[in-house]
Design an enzyme around this catalytic site. Structure first.
Site, PDB file in Angstrom:
ATOM      1  CD  GLN A 226       5.877  39.756  14.562  1.00  0.00           C
ATOM      2  OE1 GLN A 226       5.637  38.871  13.753  1.00  0.00           O
ATOM      3  NE2 GLN A 226       5.267  39.834  15.738  1.00  0.00           N
TER       4      GLN A 226
ATOM      5  CG  HIS B  49      -2.610  45.758  16.554  1.00  0.00           C
ATOM      6  ND1 HIS B  49      -2.076  44.495  16.495  1.00  0.00           N
ATOM      7  CD2 HIS B  49      -2.502  46.131  17.845  1.00  0.00           C
ATOM      8  CE1 HIS B  49      -1.656  44.133  17.689  1.00  0.00           C
ATOM      9  NE2 HIS B  49      -1.905  45.106  18.529  1.00  0.00           N
TER      10      HIS B  49
ATOM     11  CB  SER C  82       1.864  38.573  16.831  1.00  0.00           C
ATOM     12  OG  SER C  82       3.151  38.963  17.215  1.00  0.00           O
TER      13      SER C  82
ATOM     14  CB  CYS D 219      -2.758  43.022  21.252  1.00  0.00           C
ATOM     15  SG  CYS D 219      -1.290  43.981  21.672  1.00  0.00           S
TER      16      CYS D 219
ATOM     17  CG  HIS E 136      -1.771  42.116  13.197  1.00  0.00           C
ATOM     18  ND1 HIS E 136      -1.385  42.469  14.462  1.00  0.00           N
ATOM     19  CD2 HIS E 136      -0.895  41.155  12.799  1.00  0.00           C
ATOM     20  CE1 HIS E 136      -0.310  41.772  14.809  1.00  0.00           C
ATOM     21  NE2 HIS E 136      -0.002  40.962  13.815  1.00  0.00           N
TER      22      HIS E 136
END
Length: 167
Positions: free
Chosen positions: A135, A60, A158, A117, A161
């Site tokens: 998630q 991702h 988060s 990330c 993405h």
């Protein structure tokens, strides 16, 4: 109260039992627990996810925003962009990927350079995971892709993405 919990092995992608008092780890359910007690353990969803799906692999590219669960990253200590700005950035990356001759390589390059990330250091690769480990919006998108396909913008706690299923 039981000191056992269910955790997911990162190396094997399967659940195991961990005793937080003794620090003991075992693959099989502890003999002193009933089925009902096992179902009530923290992390018991991992046992069900093992039955639900085979693991997949995905990469991702994450762009965080000020309302992300943790608005900081390896490249920015305090992220102040809005969610709308994060989506606009991600859409630019998406356009770059789709106009590239080798879309998978372009995805990896952009994830390596720009993802918020820590997986950026491995070109966005998250390794193997099963249903119940990510998630929900991320998981739903990743499991709906075919190998080699890239999602549109996916929003989670988060951040936002792009997801590429790799296995």
């Amino acid at each position: 109260m039981s000191s056992w919990e269910v955790r997911m092995s990162n190396s094997k992608g399967v659940p195991y039992f961990f005793n937080s008092e003794t620090k003991q780890s075992v693959w099989d359910p502890p003999e002193d627990l009933t089925e009902e007690q096992i179902d009530a353990l923290p992390g018991a969803r991992y046992l069900k996810s093992k039955e639900k799906s085979s693991p997949i692999r995905a990469s991702h590219l994450l762009v965080k925003h000020k309302d992300s669960r943790r608005p900081a990253s390896w490249k920015e200590a305090n992220i102040t962009r809005t969610k709308e700005e994060a989506i606009a950035i991600l859409e630019q990356y998406e356009n770059q990927i789709h106009s590239a001759k080798n879309q998978e390589q372009e995805f990896r390059n952009l994830a390596h350079m720009h993802s918020d990330c820590s997986s950026h250091s491995s070109d966005g690769d998250l390794g193997l995971f099963r249903q119940g480990q990510m998630q929900k919006p991320f998981e739903d998108a990743a499991f709906s892709l075919k190998v080699g396909e890239i999602s549109g913008v996916v929003s989670t706690d988060s951040g936002v993405h792009l997801i590429m299923r790799t296995g």
